[in-house]
Design a protein around this motif. Structure first.
Motif, short mmCIF file in Angstrom:
data_model
loop_
_atom_site.label_atom_id
_atom_site.label_comp_id
_atom_site.label_asym_id
_atom_site.label_seq_id
_atom_site.Cartn_x
_atom_site.Cartn_y
_atom_site.Cartn_z
N GLN A 110 0.94 -1.16 -0.15
CA GLN A 110 -0.06 0.10 -0.06
C GLN A 110 1.08 1.29 -0.12
O GLN A 110 1.95 1.33 0.71
CB GLN A 110 -0.93 -0.11 1.29
N VAL A 111 0.55 2.10 -0.87
CA VAL A 111 1.36 3.55 -1.08
C VAL A 111 0.50 4.62 -0.39
O VAL A 111 -0.68 4.65 -0.47
CB VAL A 111 1.49 3.98 -2.53
N GLN A 112 1.12 5.43 0.32
CA GLN A 112 0.67 6.70 1.17
C GLN A 112 1.34 7.61 0.41
O GLN A 112 2.36 7.92 0.23
CB GLN A 112 0.70 6.58 2.46
N LEU A 113 0.57 8.64 0.12
CA LEU A 113 1.04 9.94 -0.68
C LEU A 113 0.55 11.38 -0.04
O LEU A 113 -0.66 11.28 0.16
CB LEU A 113 0.41 9.98 -2.17
N VAL A 114 1.34 11.91 0.57
CA VAL A 114 1.10 13.15 1.33
C VAL A 114 1.34 14.52 0.43
O VAL A 114 2.64 14.49 0.03
CB VAL A 114 1.71 12.99 2.64
N GLN A 115 0.52 15.32 0.37
CA GLN A 115 0.86 16.26 -0.60
C GLN A 115 1.21 17.75 0.26
O GLN A 115 0.56 17.64 1.26
CB GLN A 115 -0.29 16.70 -1.57
N SER A 116 1.88 18.52 -0.26
CA SER A 116 2.16 19.86 0.24
C SER A 116 2.22 20.78 -0.71
O SER A 116 2.43 20.59 -1.71
CB SER A 116 3.26 19.68 1.34
N GLY A 117 1.93 22.14 -0.39
CA GLY A 117 2.10 23.15 -1.24
C GLY A 117 0.74 23.84 -1.69
O GLY A 117 -0.41 23.34 -1.09
N GLY A 118 0.64 24.61 -2.66
CA GLY A 118 -0.71 25.01 -2.88
C GLY A 118 -1.09 26.40 -2.22
O GLY A 118 -0.15 26.98 -1.70
N GLY A 119 -2.20 26.85 -2.56
CA GLY A 119 -2.88 28.13 -1.92
C GLY A 119 -3.34 28.92 -2.94
O GLY A 119 -3.51 28.61 -4.06
N THR A 168 -0.98 6.50 -18.60
CA THR A 168 -2.61 7.02 -18.88
C THR A 168 -3.31 6.09 -18.47
O THR A 168 -4.76 6.35 -18.41
CB THR A 168 -2.52 7.13 -20.42
N SER A 169 -3.06 4.95 -17.86
CA SER A 169 -4.01 3.98 -17.36
C SER A 169 -4.35 4.64 -15.83
O SER A 169 -3.86 5.56 -15.43
CB SER A 169 -3.21 2.35 -17.36
N ASP A 170 -5.30 3.37 -15.55
CA ASP A 170 -5.81 3.85 -13.96
C ASP A 170 -4.79 3.92 -12.95
O ASP A 170 -3.98 3.22 -12.84
CB ASP A 170 -7.25 3.09 -13.53
N TYR A 171 -4.80 5.14 -12.06
CA TYR A 171 -3.85 5.12 -11.16
C TYR A 171 -4.35 4.62 -9.68
O TYR A 171 -5.48 4.32 -9.52
CB TYR A 171 -3.59 6.48 -10.79
N ASP A 172 -3.52 3.83 -9.15
CA ASP A 172 -3.92 3.09 -7.91
C ASP A 172 -3.87 3.83 -6.49
O ASP A 172 -4.91 3.47 -5.75
CB ASP A 172 -2.89 1.89 -7.92
N TRP A 173 -3.06 4.84 -6.16
CA TRP A 173 -2.98 5.49 -4.84
C TRP A 173 -2.97 7.03 -5.30
O TRP A 173 -2.42 7.51 -6.17
CB TRP A 173 -1.66 4.96 -4.37
N TRP A 174 -3.55 7.73 -4.33
CA TRP A 174 -3.75 9.15 -4.68
C TRP A 174 -3.38 9.91 -3.27
O TRP A 174 -3.45 9.31 -2.23
CB TRP A 174 -5.24 9.19 -4.70
#
Length: 121
Positions: free
Chosen positions: A1-10, A105-111
């Motif tokens: 299982q992959v965990q993806l944690v984003q930062s940035g934006g605003g 371009t195929s379906d991505y598994d982790w978001w």
């Protein structure tokens, strides 16, 4: 299982730059194909930039070519989306995503959890 944690934006003004980050855990990072998506209100989710695990050159949506750049650092298990010369039409929730296969371009598994980018004119 992959965990993806984003930062940035605003909230930024048109013409400026912004960088989004996404850090991964739970998988060998260099074995992941990585993508950045965005979804604006009332619009379908759009793949804006992607980088295959096999090392092919990154791909970009026409709407961001020449302005956005995807990059990664395997040692940091991090992928970035550098966004330059932002425009109001870039306003959206941005998501990083990963999959184990080669195709961008195929379906991505982790978001990732998503991050709001708002560009004012």
């Amino acid at each position: 299982q992959v965990q993806l944690v984003q930062s940035g934006g605003g909230l930024v003004q048109a013409g400026v730059s912004l960088r989004l980050s996404c850090t991964s855990s739970g998988w060998t990072f260099n074995m992941l194909t990585l993508g950045w998506f965005r979804q604006a209100p009332g619009k379908e989710r759009e793949l804006v930039a992607a980088m295959s695990r096999c090392g092919d050159p990154p791909t970009y949506a026409d709407s961001v070519k020449g302005r956005f750049a995807i990059s990664k650092d395997n040692a940091q298990s991090t992928v970035w989306l550098q966004m330059n010369n932002l425009k109001p039409e870039d306003t959206a929730v941005y998501y990083c995503a990963a999959r184990g296969g080669h195709s961008t371009t195929s379906d991505y598994d982790w978001w990732g959890q998503g991050t709001q980018v708002t560009v004012s004119s």
